[in-house]
Structures are given as structure tokens and as C-alpha cells.
Design an enzyme around this catalytic site. Structure first.
Site, PDB file in Angstrom:
ATOM      1  N   SER A   4       0.384  -0.714  -0.028  1.00  0.00           N
ATOM      2  CA  SER A   4      -0.244   0.053   0.077  1.00  0.00           C
ATOM      3  C   SER A   4       0.789   1.359  -0.128  1.00  0.00           C
ATOM      4  O   SER A   4       0.401   2.344  -0.039  1.00  0.00           O
ATOM      5  CB  SER A   4      -1.046  -0.320   1.313  1.00  0.00           C
ATOM      6  OG  SER A   4      -0.165   0.085   2.481  1.00  0.00           O
ATOM      7  N   LYS A  45       1.856   4.857   7.136  1.00  0.00           N
ATOM      8  CA  LYS A  45       0.688   5.851   5.100  1.00  0.00           C
ATOM      9  C   LYS A  45       1.604   6.569   5.613  1.00  0.00           C
ATOM     10  O   LYS A  45       2.225   7.640   6.249  1.00  0.00           O
ATOM     11  CB  LYS A  45      -0.727   5.965   5.757  1.00  0.00           C
ATOM     12  CG  LYS A  45      -1.329   4.896   5.972  1.00  0.00           C
ATOM     13  CD  LYS A  45      -1.824   3.701   4.375  1.00  0.00           C
ATOM     14  CE  LYS A  45      -2.071   2.514   4.976  1.00  0.00           C
ATOM     15  NZ  LYS A  45      -2.224   1.777   4.940  1.00  0.00           N
TER      16      LYS A  45
END
Length: 206
Positions: A43, A98
Site C-alpha cells: 500500500s 501511511k
């Protein structure tokens, strides 16, 4: 008469004390300052690839909270599982990774495949394809961050579970030390590529 040498007990004892001291310092360093981690998902492509090993520093987030200053935009943050994912049954011991795309007071939205912050398109984005979803305009609350994976279309991030509390941040990813052909500081990518996976829970090397 030749003196009998005394047994080297003091030297051995001193060596053990030194070794123990270095061990304690190393553990304190890992606990408070820097920690190695590895990436088990895609991701954060193309910035971080599967099985990359990185160093996460823990000082900046603590200082930012003490000074009541949010982390800089673009920081790659490692954080504890946020409340929304805990409620959904995710592992409370997991650490996720992230990028910070919004700070308190920022307005964010995804429109026509483009991420906008305060109604301005983020031009230095990390993808090579339009985002395949829409996100209604949201305002980041105080003491929270909006975080998204660099692999925008394959990331379970704030656009699905909401803002991240600042106190959940463990540290910021600063350096990739493996593989050696990508050894160096972690930077914002100039171009993206498609990838797979979603959550980007990251593993400790211990």
C-alpha cells in the site's frame, strides 16, 4: 620468589558490566529513539516495496506533541491501529504505515481522480493513475492527521476509516537500509506504479 598472578576476576566482571550497559543502552535506544521495521504489503508503493527494511525514528512525534505542532505534510508515519480499525477487529498490536496528507484544519477531498487539499490539487502526488474513488470534503480535526497510502487505489487509509489521532503515531520512517540497491533516505516519489495489498501493517525485525 615469583609472584603468583591473581585470577582475572575483576577484568571479567568489568567486561560483563560493560556488555550489560551496552545492552541496556541499545534497548533504550530502540524503545525511545529508533527502531527497525519491515514492510509486508504494497500500500506504500512505489515509495516502499514489499520486504523493504526501514528505520523509524520516534523523537520527532513526541516533540511535535509537546510543542503542539503537527508533523510536516509528506511525513511517512508508523502508527498504532486506529480506533475505527480496532472496532472492526484489527490486531491492536499491529503497526501501520501511511503518509501524512492533511493536518489539523486542512480540508481534503478526492474529486475526479485527484486529491485536493484546501481546494488545491496536490501536484507532487505519488501515483501514475487517477484515484478510482471519490471522497467528500472533510476537515481534519484538532490533534489528528489525515493519512493515505502512496498506492492510493490499494490502501486502507483515512479515506475509509477517518482521521488518525496524533497520539497514535509511533514514529516517522526516515531511512531504508535494505535492500542495499535502494539504501538511503525515504523521499517523496516522483512517479508511481500500480501495486497490490491494502493495509500496510508493518513488522518489527525483532
Amino acid at each position: 620468589m615469583t609472584p603468583t598472578p591473581s585470577p582475572p576476576r575483576k577484568e571479567a566482571s568489568g567486561s560483563w558490566r560493560s556488555l550489560l550497559l551496552w545492552l541496556v543502552l541499545a534497548l533504550l535506544m530502540r524503545w525511545q529513539v529508533v527502531e527497525p521495521r519491515w514492510i509486508p504489503s504494497g500500500s506504500m508503493l512505489p515509495t516502499l516495496e514489499l520486504k523493504d527494511r526501514i528505520l523509524v525514528e520516534k523523537v520527532r512525534p513526541r516533540l511535535a506533541r509537546q510543542q503542539e505542532q503537527p508533523l510536516p505534510l509528506g511525513s511517512v508515519v508508523v502508527f498504532h491501529t486506529p480506533p475505527a480499525l480496532l472496532d472492526a477487529g484489527y490486531d491492536p498490536k499491529a503497526a501501520l504505515i501511511k503518509r501524512v496528507v492533511g493536518r489539523p484544519g486542512d480540508q481534503l477531498e478526492v474529486h475526479h481522480g485527484q486529491l485536493l487539499r484546501n481546494e488545491i490539487a496536490i501536484k507532487d502526488d505519488c501515483r501514475d493513475a487517477p484515484m478510482n474513488y471519490e471522497m467528500a470534503k472533510v476537515t481534519v480535526p484538532e490533534h489528528e492527521l489525515w493519512v493515505m497510502g502512496d498506492n492510493r487505489n490499494s490502501s486502507l487509509d483515512s479515506h475509509l476509516w477517518g482521521p488518525l489521532p496524533e497520539e497514535a503515531v509511533i514514529g516517522t520512517a526516515i531511512w531504508r537500509y535494505w535492500p542495499l540497491n535502494r539504501f538511503g533516505p525515504i523521499r517523496f516519489p516522483s512517479q508511481g506504479k500500480s501495486g497490490s495489498n491494502d493495509l500496510a501493517a508493518i513488522g518489527s525485525t525483532s
